[in-house]
Design a protein around this motif. Structure first.
Motif, PDB file in Angstrom:
ATOM      1  N   ILE A   1       0.857  -1.190   0.000  1.00 28.06           N
ATOM      2  CA  ILE A   1       0.000   0.000   0.000  1.00 28.06           C
ATOM      3  C   ILE A   1       0.886   1.231   0.000  1.00 28.06           C
ATOM      4  O   ILE A   1       1.628   1.482   0.955  1.00 28.06           O
ATOM      5  CB  ILE A   1      -0.945   0.035   1.226  1.00 28.06           C
ATOM      6  CG1 ILE A   1      -1.804  -1.221   1.281  1.00 28.06           C
ATOM      7  CG2 ILE A   1      -1.831   1.282   1.179  1.00 28.06           C
ATOM      8  CD1 ILE A   1      -1.296  -2.254   2.240  1.00 28.06           C
TER       9      ILE A   1
ATOM     10  N   ARG B   1      -4.449   3.662  10.154  1.00 27.79           N
ATOM     11  CA  ARG B   1      -5.644   3.338   9.356  1.00 27.79           C
ATOM     12  C   ARG B   1      -5.416   2.093   8.516  1.00 27.79           C
ATOM     13  O   ARG B   1      -6.271   1.207   8.443  1.00 27.79           O
ATOM     14  CB  ARG B   1      -6.017   4.517   8.450  1.00 27.79           C
ATOM     15  CG  ARG B   1      -6.752   5.640   9.124  1.00 27.79           C
ATOM     16  CD  ARG B   1      -7.456   6.534   8.118  1.00 27.79           C
ATOM     17  NE  ARG B   1      -6.548   7.091   7.128  1.00 27.79           N
ATOM     18  CZ  ARG B   1      -5.888   8.242   7.266  1.00 27.79           C
ATOM     19  NH1 ARG B   1      -6.024   8.950   8.389  1.00 27.79           N
ATOM     20  NH2 ARG B   1      -5.096   8.676   6.315  1.00 27.79           N
ATOM     21  N   VAL B   2      -4.261   2.025   7.878  1.00 28.99           N
ATOM     22  CA  VAL B   2      -3.964   0.878   7.019  1.00 28.99           C
ATOM     23  C   VAL B   2      -3.852  -0.393   7.854  1.00 28.99           C
ATOM     24  O   VAL B   2      -4.409  -1.447   7.497  1.00 28.99           O
ATOM     25  CB  VAL B   2      -2.671   1.118   6.213  1.00 28.99           C
ATOM     26  CG1 VAL B   2      -2.267  -0.147   5.458  1.00 28.99           C
ATOM     27  CG2 VAL B   2      -2.855   2.275   5.240  1.00 28.99           C
TER      28      VAL B   2
ATOM     29  N   GLY C   1      -7.049  -1.876   8.887  1.00 26.89           N
ATOM     30  CA  GLY C   1      -7.865  -2.435   7.818  1.00 26.89           C
ATOM     31  C   GLY C   1      -9.026  -1.551   7.428  1.00 26.89           C
ATOM     32  O   GLY C   1     -10.019  -2.022   6.861  1.00 26.89           O
ATOM     33  N   ASP C   2      -8.928  -0.243   7.699  1.00 27.89           N
ATOM     34  CA  ASP C   2     -10.006   0.680   7.345  1.00 27.89           C
ATOM     35  C   ASP C   2     -10.270   0.670   5.843  1.00 27.89           C
ATOM     36  O   ASP C   2      -9.340   0.546   5.032  1.00 27.89           O
ATOM     37  CB  ASP C   2      -9.643   2.106   7.770  1.00 27.89           C
ATOM     38  CG  ASP C   2      -9.937   2.365   9.233  1.00 27.89           C
ATOM     39  OD1 ASP C   2     -10.287   1.411   9.945  1.00 27.89           O
ATOM     40  OD2 ASP C   2      -9.790   3.526   9.658  1.00 27.89           O
ATOM     41  N   THR C   3     -11.543   0.820   5.479  1.00 21.62           N
ATOM     42  CA  THR C   3     -11.920   1.041   4.096  1.00 21.62           C
ATOM     43  C   THR C   3     -12.302   2.511   3.933  1.00 21.62           C
ATOM     44  O   THR C   3     -12.284   3.278   4.908  1.00 21.62           O
ATOM     45  CB  THR C   3     -13.110   0.157   3.697  1.00 21.62           C
ATOM     46  OG1 THR C   3     -14.264   0.586   4.438  1.00 21.62           O
ATOM     47  CG2 THR C   3     -12.823  -1.315   4.005  1.00 21.62           C
ATOM     48  N   GLN C   4     -12.714   2.892   2.722  1.00 23.96           N
ATOM     49  CA  GLN C   4     -13.113   4.276   2.497  1.00 23.96           C
ATOM     50  C   GLN C   4     -14.365   4.641   3.290  1.00 23.96           C
ATOM     51  O   GLN C   4     -14.618   5.812   3.587  1.00 23.96           O
ATOM     52  CB  GLN C   4     -13.365   4.503   1.000  1.00 23.96           C
ATOM     53  CG  GLN C   4     -12.099   4.457   0.159  1.00 23.96           C
ATOM     54  CD  GLN C   4     -12.369   4.722  -1.316  1.00 23.96           C
ATOM     55  OE1 GLN C   4     -13.491   4.600  -1.778  1.00 23.96           O
ATOM     56  NE2 GLN C   4     -11.329   5.082  -2.050  1.00 23.96           N
ATOM     57  N   LYS C   5     -15.166   3.624   3.647  1.00 22.00           N
ATOM     58  CA  LYS C   5     -16.415   3.893   4.366  1.00 22.00           C
ATOM     59  C   LYS C   5     -16.264   3.800   5.882  1.00 22.00           C
ATOM     60  O   LYS C   5     -17.193   4.140   6.610  1.00 22.00           O
ATOM     61  CB  LYS C   5     -17.487   2.896   3.907  1.00 22.00           C
ATOM     62  CG  LYS C   5     -17.877   3.043   2.443  1.00 22.00           C
ATOM     63  CD  LYS C   5     -18.976   2.040   2.083  1.00 22.00           C
ATOM     64  CE  LYS C   5     -19.392   2.195   0.623  1.00 22.00           C
ATOM     65  NZ  LYS C   5     -20.457   1.221   0.261  1.00 22.00           N
ATOM     66  N   SER C   6     -15.111   3.347   6.363  1.00 17.54           N
ATOM     67  CA  SER C   6     -14.955   3.090   7.803  1.00 17.54           C
ATOM     68  C   SER C   6     -15.205   4.332   8.645  1.00 17.54           C
ATOM     69  O   SER C   6     -15.937   4.283   9.647  1.00 17.54           O
ATOM     70  CB  SER C   6     -13.561   2.537   8.091  1.00 17.54           C
ATOM     71  OG  SER C   6     -13.381   1.275   7.490  1.00 17.54           O
TER      72      SER C   6
END
Length: 346
Positions: free
Chosen positions: A140, A300-301, A304-309
């Motif tokens: 990432i 955040r990475v 495991g956050d997503t764009q919606k987290s």
């Protein structure tokens, strides 16, 4: 890591003096004895040998348990290999440019990073074998990687497929706390390790280390300001200078952690990740990504956050506060007891 040519004669003299010192079989210094206590599996005789072999462009390093090798190719023209830092049992942090064969913003634009090979628990390039390789799940890049220049936000996280087993050879280095920057005193130093180029433009066969002075941000910024092909030093970066012998970081050292000790607690942590490793005795300062400035992204990475987290968390909190502030509504849910969970009032 490399030496300026002007300092070569001095370095040779230091090396010869060290060898003579060893041949006279003098006693280990207190710092050597402390190091031997920390690394019980490293024989004292080998410690003495390592201390006596001052390398051109750095000193042979003891085993550094957080050091990773991030490998694309044997040839630096095809990406080469560089450093990385183990920061948990599943994550390695490195420079984003290490994941591309060609490093410039112009060459990288529109291309996906290469999935590298990663080796842990090694001190010699010959140990980069299947036995020490850890499988990579994904990489990432920082979302603003190379936003304006080759060195902007030069960070990448490498997720491993399986958690590594911790031990004397493999142990992560902690990240700083938010705004926990390296010591600001004039005597402050940090340690960088790597397999980078030496004076003969060949990569080191064994891991080497340098103890480098930390340089004030304003001085480093002024050195590279308005110079082509140089980093634009901003508030997200920090810098080190050369040793008194002219030793400095060089090509192939990028991605390594700048390890420092907190002056109050004595804790070791990674203050930076080396980005600009082109000093090589020609330019004064190595430039690093200051990790305290990147902690929100790193966490955040790793979560495991997503764009919606973030939106989901905010929505849940807003709903909780709304119910707490408006007790009278068409349906109010309350906890009655730990056994009888809820009842409804219409």
């Amino acid at each position: 890591m490399q030496f300026s040519l002007a300092a070569l004669f001095s370095a040779v003299c230091v090396y010869l003096a060290a060898v003579t010192h060893t041949e006279q079989r003098i006693k280990l210094s207190q710092s050597d004895l402390n190091a031997a206590r920390c690394i019980a599996y490293f024989p004292a005789s080998k410690l003495l040998t390592v201390r006596s072999k001052r390398m051109v462009g750095g000193t042979l390093a003891p085993h550094v348990p957080w050091q990773a090798m991030v490998y694309l190719n044997d040839s630096f023209l095809d990406g080469g290999f560089a450093g990385g830092a183990l920061i948990s049992n599943l994550w390695v942090l490195t420079a984003g440019r290490n994941l591309f064969a060609k490093k410039s913003r112009q060459d990288i634009r529109g291309k996906d990073p290469v999935i590298p090979k990663v080796y842990l628990g090694i001190s010699h390039r010959a140990e980069a074998t299947a036995a020490n390789e850890v499988a990579v799940e994904r990489v990432i890049l920082h979302p603003s990687f190379q936003n304006q220049s080759d060195w902007d936000n030069d960070l990448a996280l490498i997720q491993l497929k399986k958690a590594v087993v911790m031990g004397p050879k493999v142990t992560p280095i902690p990240l700083p706390e938010i705004d926990q920057d390296p010591p600001a005193s004039p005597e402050a130093t940090g340690v960088i390790t790597g397999w980078g180029y030496g004076i003969h433009l060949t990569a080191a066969a064994s891991l080497k280390h340098l103890v480098l002075p930390l340089v004030p941000h304003t001085i480093c910024k002024a050195e590279y300001e308005n110079r082509q092909y140089m980093p634009t030093v901003d508030e997200n970066m920090l810098c080190t200078g050369p040793t008194k012998y002219g030793e400095n970081v060089c090509l192939g050292d990028a991605g390594g952690a700048l390890a420092v000790k907190d002056p109050q607690s004595g804790d070791v942590f990674a203050a930076g990740i080396l980005s600009y490793d082109n000093s090589c005795g020609q330019h004064k300062y190595g430039v690093y990504m200051a990790l305290s400035k990147f902690l929100p992204w790193i966490k955040r990475v790793m979560r495991g956050d997503t764009q919606k987290s973030s939106a989901l968390r905010n929505c849940a909190m807003d709903e909780i506060y709304a119910r707490d502030e408006n007790p009278v509504s068409s349906k109010i849910w309350r906890f009655v007891s730990r056994q009888q969970v809820v009842f409804s009032i219409s």
